[in-house]
Each structure stands twice: as structure tokens, then as C-alpha cells.
Scaffold this motif. Structure first.
Motif, PDB file in Angstrom:
ATOM      1  N   CYS A  36       0.866  -1.181   0.000  1.00 54.88           N
ATOM      2  CA  CYS A  36       0.000   0.000   0.000  1.00 54.88           C
ATOM      3  C   CYS A  36       0.900   1.228   0.000  1.00 54.88           C
ATOM      4  CB  CYS A  36      -0.926   0.024   1.212  1.00 54.88           C
ATOM      5  SG  CYS A  36      -1.916   1.535   1.277  1.00 54.88           S
ATOM      6  N   PRO A  37       0.997   1.904  -1.146  1.00 47.65           N
ATOM      7  CA  PRO A  37       1.900   3.055  -1.222  1.00 47.65           C
ATOM      8  C   PRO A  37       1.480   4.220  -0.339  1.00 47.65           C
ATOM      9  CG  PRO A  37       0.949   2.535  -3.394  1.00 47.65           C
ATOM     10  CD  PRO A  37       0.340   1.605  -2.401  1.00 47.65           C
ATOM     11  N   PHE A  38       0.284   4.163   0.228  1.00 49.39           N
ATOM     12  CA  PHE A  38      -0.227   5.267   1.041  1.00 49.39           C
ATOM     13  C   PHE A  38       0.023   5.047   2.540  1.00 49.39           C
ATOM     14  CE2 PHE A  38      -3.516   4.156  -2.273  1.00 49.39           C
ATOM     15  CZ  PHE A  38      -2.904   4.898  -3.273  1.00 49.39           C
ATOM     16  N   ALA A  39       0.480   3.855   2.931  1.00 51.53           N
ATOM     17  CA  ALA A  39       0.582   3.508   4.349  1.00 51.53           C
ATOM     18  C   ALA A  39       1.761   4.170   5.052  1.00 51.53           C
ATOM     19  CB  ALA A  39       0.667   1.994   4.507  1.00 51.53           C
ATOM     20  N   LYS A  40       2.857   4.364   4.336  1.00 50.14           N
ATOM     21  CA  LYS A  40       4.078   4.837   4.993  1.00 50.14           C
ATOM     22  C   LYS A  40       3.893   6.209   5.638  1.00 50.14           C
ATOM     23  CE  LYS A  40       9.019   5.449   4.382  1.00 50.14           C
ATOM     24  NZ  LYS A  40      10.159   5.344   3.447  1.00 50.14           N
ATOM     25  N   ALA A  41       3.264   7.124   4.925  1.00 53.24           N
ATOM     26  CA  ALA A  41       3.130   8.494   5.449  1.00 53.24           C
ATOM     27  C   ALA A  41       2.347   8.534   6.755  1.00 53.24           C
ATOM     28  CB  ALA A  41       2.474   9.395   4.409  1.00 53.24           C
TER      29      ALA A  41
END
Length: 196
Positions: A36-41
Motif C-alpha cells: 500500500c503506497p499510502f501507508a508509509k506516510a
């Protein structure tokens, strides 16, 4: 040792253990493999609320879900962007869990939060309808250490998708990543590092 994300949830695990295992899964699989590219932030900003439900039946879990939906809707997104409602003692069977998702969607509608919040699903035995079987590595993109309901803000999802080129390719990219990794690679992610 962190619980392996494909293991069976163990009733009685402490809340600290449940949250720690979930964080390890998030860091090593969801963020580490970029599932999920949105999880890190949101992870880095500490905007994820981890809640361990002690519900022993569907009714109690539904009550916890309603509470968490209301709390997330009322919270400042800068404080709580998303919630992981982890429920180790109920819905260990994936088919029962999958049936519960209809109740989760109905709860969102009942609270008038349709279009505001949504519920995504993660489970130790997650299986996509079109998978090639229980052990199909593609299923592991949604396999968490414990049954988990992921409460998300619709506007955050919309912003993230708009900012991510070819967002519709995420699912396909995840399958490609997992197939390259293989089951042995997945298992290796969660092995305890040897002592120094």
C-alpha cells in the motif's frame, strides 16, 4: 517473536502483543513490500489508531466498530487518519469474517457515514474469490496477524489515488511482488533476527 501473518490468532494474547505483531506486519509487509503506497506516510506521522477489541461475539464487535467509526469521523485527521480495529477473539474463520463485512458496510450507512468512511478487510486466512487456492501467494496481500477491520477516510483515499499514477495497478503490482517473493520469502520476512 512477532506472530507470523498467516498464523491462527490466539485468544488471550495481550493487547501489547497484538498491536506489536500488527505493527511488524505493517512495517515489513504493507510498507516494506510497498503493498500500500499510502501507508508509509500515516505510519511515520503516527496517525494510525490501533484498537484491540475484546469482543467475543459479532454483536460486541459490531458495537466496537460503531464506536470506532464515530470516533474516527469526529477526530482531526492530523491526529487520527485511519484506524485498525483488531479483533483476535472473534471471526477467526475467514468465511464468517467475510460475511461480517456486510454488517460493517451497513454500520457505516446506519451512522450516515457512507461516502465519508469505508471499511477495508485483513485476515490471517484471507482469500480472494478468484484465487488459485488457500496457499495462493496473492492472498497474502491482505493477510494480517489477526482479523482486522481497517477504517479509512474516503477523502484521504481519493486524494491518495489521485496523487498516485495508475492507482488501479496497485493490486496487480502487489500480486507481481508477492509472486516474485514467494512463500519462502514471505516467511523469511517474519523470522526473528539472530542475536548479535
Amino acid at each position: 517473536m512477532p506472530r507470523h501473518p498467516s498464523s491462527t490468532p490466539a485468544p488471550g494474547d495481550t493487547d501489547a502483543h497484538v498491536v506489536a505483531a500488527t505493527r511488524v506486519w505493517l512495517e515489513k509487509a504493507v510498507i516494506g513490500l510497498n503493498l500500500c503506497p499510502f501507508a508509509k506516510a500515516v505510519h511515520v506521522k503516527r496517525q494510525i489508531r490501533y484498537v484491540v477489541s475484546h469482543a467475543g461475539d459479532v454483536e460486541a464487535l459490531l458495537a466496537d466498530l460503531l464506536h470506532e467509526l464515530q470516533l474516527l469521523a469526529a477526530a482531526d485527521p492530523g491526529d487520527i487518519e485511519t484506524t485498525l480495529l483488531i479483533h483476535p477473539e472473534v471471526l477467526g474463520d475467514f468465511l464468517d469474517y467475510n460475511d461480517f463485512l456486510d454488517l460493517a458496510d451497513a454500520a457505516v450507512e446506519e451512522l450516515g457515514l457512507d461516502g465519508v468512511l469505508q471499511v477495508a478487510s485483513f485476515h490471517p486466512h484471507y482469500r480472494f474469490a478468484d484465487s488459485e487456492g488457500e496457499d495462493d501467494i496473492a492472498n497474502f496481500s491482505n493477510r494480517s496477524p489477526y482479523p482486522t477491520l481497517h477504517l479509512l477516510r474516503e477523502d484521504s483515499v481519493d486524494r491518495a489515488v489521485a496523487a498516485f499514477p495508475e492507482a488501479e495497478r496497485i493490486y496487480e503490482a502487489n500480486i507481481e511482488t508477492l509472486r516474485r517473493l514467494g512463500r519462502a520469502g514471505w516467511d523469511a520476512l517474519f523470522k526473528r533476527a539472530p542475536p548479535p
